[in-house]
Design an enzyme around this catalytic site. Structure first.
Site, PDB file in Angstrom:
ATOM      1  N   LEU A   1     -11.880 -60.738  22.857  1.00 18.95           N
ATOM      2  CA  LEU A   1     -12.512 -61.668  24.009  1.00 18.95           C
ATOM      3  C   LEU A   1     -13.251 -61.131  25.097  1.00 18.95           C
ATOM      4  CD1 LEU A   1     -10.001 -64.673  23.928  1.00 18.95           C
ATOM      5  CD2 LEU A   1     -12.444 -64.703  23.174  1.00 18.95           C
ATOM      6  N   ASP A   2     -14.182 -61.564  25.492  1.00 18.16           N
ATOM      7  CA  ASP A   2     -14.456 -60.806  26.893  1.00 18.16           C
ATOM      8  C   ASP A   2     -13.729 -61.143  28.080  1.00 18.16           C
ATOM      9  OD1 ASP A   2     -17.196 -60.013  25.901  1.00 18.16           O
ATOM     10  OD2 ASP A   2     -18.306 -61.893  26.369  1.00 18.16           O
TER      11      ASP A   2
END
Length: 300
Positions: A45-46
């Protein structure tokens, strides 16, 4: 050679990742809190994204590919009228527009983004270009022609329109999807630009954000049996594969990496499946003529 420290502990810990933390930092936190010898995650995930980050420990890391390949659900908001160089709110503004689509125009524009699509990753992404990460080249000021790649989009729906500048969407997609690319390309299709302002992964395969453990809880329960008790079994990572029951002799052979006999089931010759014995996973492999031919063996 120095021996890697930590416990031989296997299973899954579902983390509800907060904004501002990298996926690697979450894995390191979990590994420290559980004193685990080995850990990894099933899908980056960013840093500013939140939601499900499933952390695999020990032998469960061998099941990561099956979670990575599973469908995932994202909820996110797109800011209309502004494009950034990162396709999210962290980047620099590179274009603006006064145009704003109607709700009906938005719904119509979503249609081409469903089913099998071709998607170009963001310039600021982990895609490799001549051995270098794209984000490293982008930070150095280089512009790249990144190749489009296929993505399966199961569904993409508008769930809210808080104001003329903002639309909230929900997407269920397969492996390798970039939500930032969806926002960028949707804005381009509407002729108004767009970028992601927030993103949350609601579920990933069998793992759901509502069941996730917070970083604060992990810190609170670190190095205790109470945190161990929150681990899900390795087998949860195999729910999308058919389960075959191994005979006692078959389980012994499978544990040594050899084909082992399994009880008859409705799987077809050549199907990928996993074998269990006495309730625990023994191996993943290919079913052929009453036997499972292992590709991964679990040392539990």
């Amino acid at each position: 050679m120095a021996r890697k420290k930590g416990r031989d502990i296997s299973g899954w810990l579902v983390v509800d990742k907060p904004a501002g933390m990298t996926s690697t930092s979450v894995v390191n936190k979990v590994r420290w809190a559980l004193d685990a010898k080995k850990a990894g995650h099933a899908g980056t995930l960013d840093p500013e994204a939140t939601g499900v980050l499933a952390v695999a420990l020990g032998e469960a890391t061998k099941t990561v590919p099956y979670i990575t390949d599973a469908l995932k659900c994202y909820r996110f908001a797109v800011r209309l009228g502004v494009a950034t160089n990162t396709d999210d709110a962290e980047g620099e503004v590179i274009a603006t527009s006064d145009k704003r689509p109607t709700d009906d125009q938005l719904r119509a524009a979503l249609e081409p983004f469903r089913a099998e699509i071709m998607q170009v990753p963001p310039q600021f992404s982990a895609v490799k270009v001549d051995g270098e990460r794209a984000y490293a080249l982008a930070r150095a000021g280089e512009e790249m022609e990144l190749a489009a790649r296929p993505l399966w989009v199961e569904s993409l729906e508008m769930i809210a329109r808080p104001d003329a500048d903002t639309v909230e969407l929900e997407m269920v997609c397969g492996k390798g999807g970039y939500v930032r690319s969806i926002a960028r390309d949707l804005g381009a299709a509407l002729g108004c630009h767009g970028h992601v302002i927030w993103l949350r992964r609601e579920w990933s395969g069998p793992f759901e954000a509502v069941d996730g453990v917070s970083i604060e809880k992990i810190d609170e329960l670190a190095k205790t049996d109470a945190l161990d008790a929150l681990l899900l079994p390795l087998e949860v990572g195999l729910v999308d594969l058919p389960e075959l029951k191994a005979t006692p002799e078959g389980a012994a052979r499978l544990k040594n990496g050899n084909p082992g006999m399994v009880f008859a089931s409705d799987v077809d010759w050549g199907d990928e499946a996993w074998a269990s014995h006495q309730g625990r996973a023994v191996a993943v492999g290919v079913y052929k003529s009453g036997e499972l031919h292992p590709s991964r063996v679990f040392n539990l």
